[in-house]
Design a protein around this motif. Structure first.
Motif, PDB file in Angstrom:
ATOM      1  N   THR A 220       0.998   3.491  -3.720  1.00  0.00           N
ATOM      2  CA  THR A 220      -0.084   4.438  -3.939  1.00  0.00           C
ATOM      3  C   THR A 220       0.349   5.997  -3.838  1.00  0.00           C
ATOM      4  O   THR A 220      -0.368   6.610  -4.965  1.00  0.00           O
TER       5      THR A 220
ATOM      6  N   GLU B 242       0.193   5.554  -7.671  1.00  0.00           N
ATOM      7  CA  GLU B 242      -1.522   5.797  -7.968  1.00  0.00           C
ATOM      8  C   GLU B 242      -1.519   7.298  -8.028  1.00  0.00           C
ATOM      9  O   GLU B 242      -2.353   8.685  -8.914  1.00  0.00           O
TER      10      GLU B 242
ATOM     11  N   VAL C  72       0.193   7.277   3.662  1.00  0.00           N
ATOM     12  CA  VAL C  72      -0.194   6.615   2.917  1.00  0.00           C
ATOM     13  C   VAL C  72      -1.362   7.601   3.058  1.00  0.00           C
ATOM     14  O   VAL C  72      -2.176   8.718   2.075  1.00  0.00           O
TER      15      VAL C  72
ATOM     16  N   ARG D  72     -10.686   6.819   0.636  1.00  0.00           N
ATOM     17  CA  ARG D  72      -8.905   6.444   0.143  1.00  0.00           C
ATOM     18  C   ARG D  72      -9.043   6.573  -1.845  1.00  0.00           C
ATOM     19  O   ARG D  72     -10.431   5.959  -1.736  1.00  0.00           O
ATOM     20  N   HIS D  73      -7.571   6.596  -2.024  1.00  0.00           N
ATOM     21  CA  HIS D  73      -7.757   6.055  -3.182  1.00  0.00           C
ATOM     22  C   HIS D  73      -8.719   7.566  -4.709  1.00  0.00           C
ATOM     23  O   HIS D  73      -9.790   7.639  -3.935  1.00  0.00           O
TER      24      HIS D  73
ATOM     25  N   HIS E  50      -7.346   1.766  -7.563  1.00  0.00           N
ATOM     26  CA  HIS E  50      -6.761   2.761  -6.985  1.00  0.00           C
ATOM     27  C   HIS E  50      -7.780   4.170  -7.642  1.00  0.00           C
ATOM     28  O   HIS E  50      -7.702   4.978  -7.841  1.00  0.00           O
TER      29      HIS E  50
ATOM     30  N   SER F   9       1.377   2.466   6.973  1.00  0.00           N
ATOM     31  CA  SER F   9       0.185   2.645   5.749  1.00  0.00           C
ATOM     32  C   SER F   9      -1.079   3.663   5.941  1.00  0.00           C
ATOM     33  O   SER F   9      -0.860   4.649   5.926  1.00  0.00           O
TER      34      SER F   9
ATOM     35  N   ASP G  69       0.650  -1.140   0.478  1.00  0.00           N
ATOM     36  CA  ASP G  69      -0.161  -0.683   0.023  1.00  0.00           C
ATOM     37  C   ASP G  69       1.079   1.254   0.382  1.00  0.00           C
ATOM     38  O   ASP G  69       1.113   2.399  -0.247  1.00  0.00           O
TER      39      ASP G  69
ATOM     40  N   GLN H 127      -2.423  11.735   0.359  1.00  0.00           N
ATOM     41  CA  GLN H 127      -3.341  12.108   0.060  1.00  0.00           C
ATOM     42  C   GLN H 127      -3.612  14.134   0.733  1.00  0.00           C
ATOM     43  O   GLN H 127      -3.989  14.715  -0.554  1.00  0.00           O
TER      44      GLN H 127
END
Length: 523
Positions: free
Chosen positions: A113, A116, A165, A466-467, A451, A161, A109, A169
């Motif tokens: 990420t 992505e 992560v 998320r994503h 994603h 993560s 992850d 974002q």
């Protein structure tokens, strides 16, 4: 050496990032053994105010960097995470107690990420042109800007993560972040931040404050521009309400109680391993893990027996840097107490224990056997509340309409797993479920790796994303700019009455024709 790739000196190096703090000492432990790893000061409220000021000072430099440069920073970060794979994986094992298999999942992850996010930076930061109210005469330009400083409360169970992560974002939006992190997860966060700063993130943009509880972050809540909270629903509801009172936007990632459904048209040999992975991945301590499996009556007994056999042979509890153990430890004493109390409560109320149900002190202080129960009554704690451990109840059902209502009644809407080849079953349950994530004939990997899809919950699970592009724009403010290239659409004091009405109606009819042509509709 603490592990094959993590030395005592490396841990002390990471602890040095806390030297400027003034709070009482924090003592992270090696989860497998309970042994203290180091000691460092934690943050006070004064430290939080200082971190907020530093973040505000550093944020404009990061915000004003082009999205292409930001994307390159994230791609380089991903490359460094790749190069330091063993260290990152073993940080997860040491500080969260995971098995090698689960630690690699968490590592992936963190590795994937940033790639992505880099790919969608243009979609986030480049202006988007939309048709105006009258095509050709007008056009709307929609753009997003950083909101400022995001306060992020993270957990200890995903140290490489859910922390780094989720911070990523908010950073991708051009914000600075003040991360309030439990003592147990602080050092892995420092390690990942060190790599990101080596790739070009300006110092001060990502502030990390180890704290014993959420009170330090709560003290500066009113001065934050946005708040993200990862944790239990009770604490999240309090943070959310305070933010709402100040009109501060939030992203809430809260408790889950995920369920799976096995229909009688599936291959049991195929469904059992996937269902077991859905239950026991991350030691039953993940947002997507399943805590209840409903099985259609016709295949219930066969599924239950096969599931028990599979767990006995394949789900191996233990400490291992390789893959000889497939289930790691619970990550804290509090988590062990909750799991134990949920199992004991269910059994006292009449549930049947099929397998497990025991703490494994012979392996380590917080290990717990993979547990299977049936006949769990509705008044048991684990029926409606999140257990967050390697515990599952497997129950039969006869009527899909009854099951449909049962699933729709859940207050925790995050992940639903369906095992069926009948699209009618899938359509029926998807329409009514509260879950925002639905996996069909897969445990969770295919869904989590997609994603391009926004992954979000509902109800008491929170609305954080998320994503996808939405995971970034939730930490941004939007602007819509309307351009009128000639004429005016507004009535004036000298152009009112029926003439204005006729012009307005004619333009509306023209718009209707143009929209149908542009969208390919037949007249």
């Amino acid at each position: 050496m603490i592990s094959p790739h993590i030395s005592e000196s490396f841990v002390q190096h990471l602890a040095g990032y806390c030297a400027h703090l003034h709070g009482k000492d924090g003592e992270p432990v090696f989860v497998w053994t309970g042994e203290k790893l180091t000691c460092f000061p934690t943050a006070t409220v004064d430290d939080a105010w200082e971190a907020l000021d530093e973040a505000r000072t550093a944020q404009p430099q990061w915000r004003d960097m082009s999205y292409r440069k930001k994307a390159r920073v994230f791609l380089q970060w991903s490359e460094l995470i790749y190069r330091h794979k063993e260290i990152v994986v073993q940080l997860s094992q040491v500080f969260a107690g995971k098995s090698r298999l689960d630690a690699v999942d968490e590592y992936m992850d963190s590795y994937i990420t940033p790639q992505e996010v880099a790919q969608i930076m243009k979609d986030v930061h480049a202006p988007h042109h939309k048709l105006g109210v009258i095509p050709i005469q007008t056009r709307v330009t929609v753009s997003y800007d950083a909101i400022g400083v995001v306060g992020m409360f993270t957990l200890a169970d995903f140290p490489v993560s859910y922390g780094p992560v989720d911070v990523l974002q908010a950073l991708a939006a051009g914000n600075a972040v003040v991360q309030f992190v439990p003592v147990q997860a602080a050092l892995p966060s420092f390690a990942l931040r060190e790599l990101l700063e080596a790739c070009g993130l300006p110092k001060g943009v990502w502030q990390i404050l180890p704290a014993h509880d959420i009170s330090v972050g709560s003290a500066i809540l009113d001065e934050l521009d946005s708040v993200a909270f990862i944790g239990n629903t009770a604490d999240g509801a309090d943070i959310s309400q305070r933010a709402l009172d100040m009109f501060i936007p939030t992203a809430m990632f809260l408790s889950t109680k995920n369920q799976a459904v096995v229909f009688d048209d599936v291959d049991i040999d195929e469904a059992v391993p996937k269902a077991a992975r859905a239950v026991y991945h991350m030691g039953g301590q993940g947002p997507c893990h399943v805590e209840r499996i409903w099985v259609q009556r016709g295949v219930y007994q066969e599924f239950l027996e096969r599931f028990e056999d599979y767990v006995r042979s394949e789900v191996r509890v233990g400490q291992s840097w390789d893959h000889s153990a497939t289930l790691g430890s619970l990550y804290s004493l509090d988590r062990l107490k909750r799991v134990t109390s949920h199992v004991e409560d269910a059994l006292q109320l009449g549930a049947t224990l099929i397998h497990g149900g025991q703490q494994r002190k012979d392996i380590g202080p917080w290990f717990f056997d993979p547990t299977i129960m049936t006949n769990v009554p509705k008044d048991a704690l684990c029926y409606d509340e999140e257990t967050y451990g390697p515990v599952v109840s497997i129950e039969p059902f006869d009527d899909i309409d009854w099951l449909d209502k049962e699933l729709a009644s859940s207050q925790y809407g995050y992940h639903l797993v369906l095992f069926t080849h009948n699209p009618a079953y899938t359509r029926k349950l998807v329409r009514s479920t509260t879950s925002g994530l639905i996996s069909v004939n897969d445990a969770y990997h295919a869904m989590w790796g997609s994603h391009g899809a926004a992954l979000a919950g509902s109800r008491d699970t929170g609305d954080g994303v998320r994503h996808s592009v939405e995971s970034i724009t939730q930490y941004m403010k939007s602007h819509a700019q309307l351009n009128v290239y000639w004429g005016t659409l507004d009535p004036t004091w000298t152009h009112t009455g029926f003439a204005y009405e006729h012009r307005l109606l004619a333009k509306s009819r023209f718009r209707q024709v143009m929209m149908r042509l542009l969208n390919g509709y037949k007249m």
